[in-house]
Design a protein around this motif. Structure first.
Motif, PDB file in Angstrom:
ATOM      1  N   TYR A   4      -0.723  33.612 -24.449  1.00  0.00           N
ATOM      2  CA  TYR A   4       0.156  34.059 -23.355  1.00  0.00           C
ATOM      3  C   TYR A   4       1.612  34.058 -23.815  1.00  0.00           C
ATOM      4  O   TYR A   4       2.336  35.034 -23.645  1.00  0.00           O
ATOM      5  CB  TYR A   4      -0.008  33.146 -22.131  1.00  0.00           C
ATOM      6  CG  TYR A   4       0.752  33.610 -20.914  1.00  0.00           C
ATOM      7  CD1 TYR A   4       0.120  34.323 -19.901  1.00  0.00           C
ATOM      8  CD2 TYR A   4       2.120  33.358 -20.775  1.00  0.00           C
ATOM      9  CE1 TYR A   4       0.822  34.760 -18.778  1.00  0.00           C
ATOM     10  CE2 TYR A   4       2.822  33.796 -19.663  1.00  0.00           C
ATOM     11  CZ  TYR A   4       2.167  34.484 -18.663  1.00  0.00           C
ATOM     12  OH  TYR A   4       2.865  34.922 -17.566  1.00  0.00           O
ATOM     13  N   SER A  59      -0.550  34.115 -13.392  1.00  0.00           N
ATOM     14  CA  SER A  59      -1.920  34.631 -13.436  1.00  0.00           C
ATOM     15  C   SER A  59      -1.977  35.864 -12.539  1.00  0.00           C
ATOM     16  O   SER A  59      -1.599  35.794 -11.366  1.00  0.00           O
ATOM     17  CB  SER A  59      -2.915  33.590 -12.904  1.00  0.00           C
ATOM     18  OG  SER A  59      -2.973  32.493 -13.777  1.00  0.00           O
ATOM     19  N   GLN A  80      -4.447  34.706 -18.958  1.00  0.00           N
ATOM     20  CA  GLN A  80      -4.519  34.164 -17.600  1.00  0.00           C
ATOM     21  C   GLN A  80      -4.832  35.177 -16.507  1.00  0.00           C
ATOM     22  O   GLN A  80      -4.667  34.887 -15.328  1.00  0.00           O
ATOM     23  CB  GLN A  80      -3.223  33.414 -17.239  1.00  0.00           C
ATOM     24  CG  GLN A  80      -2.921  32.271 -18.163  1.00  0.00           C
ATOM     25  CD  GLN A  80      -1.576  31.614 -17.910  1.00  0.00           C
ATOM     26  OE1 GLN A  80      -1.135  30.824 -18.708  1.00  0.00           O
ATOM     27  NE2 GLN A  80      -0.910  31.928 -16.804  1.00  0.00           N
ATOM     28  N   THR A 100      -6.105  28.646  -8.570  1.00  0.00           N
ATOM     29  CA  THR A 100      -4.882  28.746  -9.379  1.00  0.00           C
ATOM     30  C   THR A 100      -3.711  28.097  -8.634  1.00  0.00           C
ATOM     31  O   THR A 100      -2.939  27.329  -9.211  1.00  0.00           O
ATOM     32  CB  THR A 100      -4.567  30.238  -9.677  1.00  0.00           C
ATOM     33  OG1 THR A 100      -5.634  30.779 -10.448  1.00  0.00           O
ATOM     34  CG2 THR A 100      -3.263  30.405 -10.435  1.00  0.00           C
ATOM     35  N   HIS A 105      -0.122  26.361 -10.003  1.00  0.00           N
ATOM     36  CA  HIS A 105       0.303  27.454 -10.878  1.00  0.00           C
ATOM     37  C   HIS A 105       0.868  28.628 -10.077  1.00  0.00           C
ATOM     38  O   HIS A 105       0.977  28.562  -8.858  1.00  0.00           O
ATOM     39  CB  HIS A 105      -0.857  27.903 -11.765  1.00  0.00           C
ATOM     40  CG  HIS A 105      -1.372  26.811 -12.653  1.00  0.00           C
ATOM     41  ND1 HIS A 105      -0.560  26.139 -13.556  1.00  0.00           N
ATOM     42  CD2 HIS A 105      -2.599  26.251 -12.772  1.00  0.00           C
ATOM     43  CE1 HIS A 105      -1.269  25.228 -14.197  1.00  0.00           C
ATOM     44  NE2 HIS A 105      -2.515  25.271 -13.728  1.00  0.00           N
TER      45      HIS A 105
END
Length: 193
Positions: A4, A59, A80, A100, A105
């Protein structure tokens, strides 16, 4: 360094000078805790642009057909992204999105569900409202303003978090909540054009 971070660095190196990206309001994205970044959708390049301009790793949901392509599917899974079946209620994608957020996140959403062919804002689907109401996430509106023409400036504007208490306590519907989110994105576009 994970994939990422590598992908974000490489894309930033190319996109910032190519589209003369100007970022406004990055400080409106909280440093920690669950966050949903909701943006308008004008190009297939929107997810990487939001990804490189956000101070948080994000994400994104991506249409499930993309995961069937060998390299792209592998890449998305490693940066992600997770699949969503469009045009229907995809329980797995909803669960994954909520998990998530529960883990503290950041979830990136395009409330319109698909990109606008005209550049004008479309009607939001109820998905963004669902995640906003079912989580304790901070909702940050984001506006992408420009045309993705090389060397013409592209602005990415992060607005102040949308107050959600009233919507959550008044039992607003997911669609009503998505409408509020879209109206905040529209205000950012109108103010920063």
């Amino acid at each position: 360094m994970n994939l990422y971070k590598i992908a974000k660095s490489v894309v930033a190196l190319i996109f910032y000078p190519l589209y003369r990206i100007k970022v406004i309001g990055k400080e409106n994205v909280p440093n920690k805790g669950p966050v949903i970044i909701c943006s308008n959708h004008i190009s297939n390049l929107d997810p990487p642009v939001v990804g490189i301009t956000s101070p948080r790793d994000i994400s994104f949901m991506a249409k499930d057909e993309l995961f069937e392509k060998p390299f792209i599917g592998w890449l998305l899974s490693n940066i992600q992204a997770f699949p969503v079946k469009r045009g229907m209620s995809d329980r797995n994608a909803l669960r994954k999105g909520l998990a998530t957020l529960k883990d503290g996140h950041t979830l990136g959403l395009f409330p319109e569900g698909t990109r606008s062919k005209t550049g004008e804002l479309g009607e939001p689907l109820s998905g963004a409202g669902f995640f906003a109401l079912r989580s304790d996430a901070v909702i940050v509106p984001c506006a992408i303003i420009g045309t993705y023409q090389p060397l013409k400036q592209l602005k990415v504007v992060y607005g102040q978090p949308i107050p959600m208490e009233e919507l959550r306590t008044s039992k607003a519907t997911a669609k009503e909540t998505a409408d509020v989110i879209m109206s905040e994105i529209k205000k950012l576009i109108d103010f920063n054009k």
